[in-house]
Design a protein around this motif. Structure first.
Motif, short mmCIF file in Angstrom:
data_model
loop_
_atom_site.label_atom_id
_atom_site.label_comp_id
_atom_site.label_asym_id
_atom_site.label_seq_id
_atom_site.Cartn_x
_atom_site.Cartn_y
_atom_site.Cartn_z
N LEU A 111 78.47 -58.86 -2.55
CA LEU A 111 79.17 -60.14 -2.64
C LEU A 111 79.61 -60.51 -4.05
O LEU A 111 80.37 -61.45 -4.25
N ARG A 112 79.13 -59.78 -5.05
CA ARG A 112 79.45 -60.12 -6.44
C ARG A 112 80.94 -60.13 -6.76
O ARG A 112 81.39 -61.00 -7.52
N PRO A 113 81.77 -59.21 -6.22
CA PRO A 113 83.21 -59.30 -6.52
C PRO A 113 83.83 -60.61 -6.04
O PRO A 113 84.78 -61.10 -6.63
N LEU A 114 83.30 -61.19 -4.98
CA LEU A 114 83.84 -62.42 -4.43
C LEU A 114 83.18 -63.67 -5.02
O LEU A 114 83.84 -64.66 -5.31
N LEU A 115 81.86 -63.60 -5.21
CA LEU A 115 81.10 -64.78 -5.62
C LEU A 115 80.69 -64.79 -7.08
O LEU A 115 80.19 -65.80 -7.57
N GLY A 116 80.87 -63.69 -7.78
CA GLY A 116 80.46 -63.61 -9.17
C GLY A 116 78.98 -63.32 -9.28
O GLY A 116 78.26 -63.22 -8.28
N SER A 117 78.51 -63.18 -10.50
CA SER A 117 77.10 -62.82 -10.69
C SER A 117 76.43 -63.56 -11.83
O SER A 117 75.21 -63.54 -11.94
N THR A 118 77.20 -64.23 -12.69
CA THR A 118 76.62 -64.85 -13.88
C THR A 118 77.00 -66.33 -13.93
O THR A 118 78.18 -66.67 -13.92
N PHE A 119 75.99 -67.18 -14.01
CA PHE A 119 76.24 -68.61 -14.13
C PHE A 119 76.88 -68.90 -15.48
O PHE A 119 76.43 -68.43 -16.51
N ASN A 120 77.96 -69.68 -15.46
CA ASN A 120 78.68 -70.04 -16.68
C ASN A 120 79.05 -71.53 -16.57
O ASN A 120 79.97 -71.89 -15.84
N PRO A 121 78.35 -72.42 -17.28
CA PRO A 121 78.59 -73.85 -17.14
C PRO A 121 80.05 -74.30 -17.26
O PRO A 121 80.47 -75.19 -16.51
N PRO A 122 80.88 -73.73 -18.18
CA PRO A 122 82.28 -74.19 -18.24
C PRO A 122 83.06 -73.97 -16.95
O PRO A 122 84.04 -74.66 -16.69
N ASP A 123 82.62 -73.02 -16.13
CA ASP A 123 83.29 -72.80 -14.85
C ASP A 123 83.30 -74.08 -14.01
O ASP A 123 84.28 -74.34 -13.29
N LEU A 124 82.25 -74.87 -14.10
CA LEU A 124 82.15 -76.10 -13.30
C LEU A 124 83.31 -77.05 -13.62
O LEU A 124 83.88 -77.66 -12.72
N LEU A 125 83.66 -77.14 -14.89
CA LEU A 125 84.81 -77.97 -15.29
C LEU A 125 86.09 -77.44 -14.66
O LEU A 125 86.88 -78.21 -14.10
N TRP A 126 86.30 -76.14 -14.73
CA TRP A 126 87.55 -75.56 -14.24
C TRP A 126 87.66 -75.62 -12.72
O TRP A 126 88.76 -75.74 -12.18
#
Length: 117
Positions: A80-95
């Motif tokens: 599922l990583r290609p679809l859901l990602g694997s690393t939490f990145n706080p700036p993503d929440l803003l975008w």
């Protein structure tokens, strides 16, 4: 919003995401991709539930995007990583919020226009 228009919006969103990746490097495609990911979820919500109000679709798409991001704090299965990602990145929440807001604004504007204009 009619389903064919919503489906076209979903296809154009994917095309925009791929185009951004082809044209730029660095943070531009990463964060544009985050916003477009949420716009795609918005369109998928409308495809599943066409009578959803813009504010509800925006809340659902941002909420799902945020939930997926926070799930990355745990272990995402490799498939599922290609679809859901694997690393939490706080700036993503803003975008994700930017993407939901942009989709909400476009959807609201489209609903406000009289038919045929």
């Amino acid at each position: 919003m009619p389903r064919p228009i919503t489906a076209l919006a979903a296809v154009l969103t994917v095309a925009a995401g791929l185009g951004v990746r082809l044209l730029w490097d660095g943070p531009v495609p990463k964060y544009a991709g985050d916003a477009l990911y949420t716009v795609l979820i918005y369109a998928l919500v409308l495809l599943a539930l066409p009578r959803t109000r813009p504010w509800a679709a925006a809340l659902a798409s941002a909420g799902l995007s945020w939930a997926i991001e926070f799930a990355q704090l745990g272990e995402i299965p490799a498939v599922l990583r290609p679809l859901l990602g694997s690393t939490f990145n706080p700036p993503d929440l803003l975008w994700y919020t930017v993407g939901a807001g942009a989709a909400w604004a476009l959807h609201t504007a489209a609903r406000a226009r009289p038919p045929g204009q």
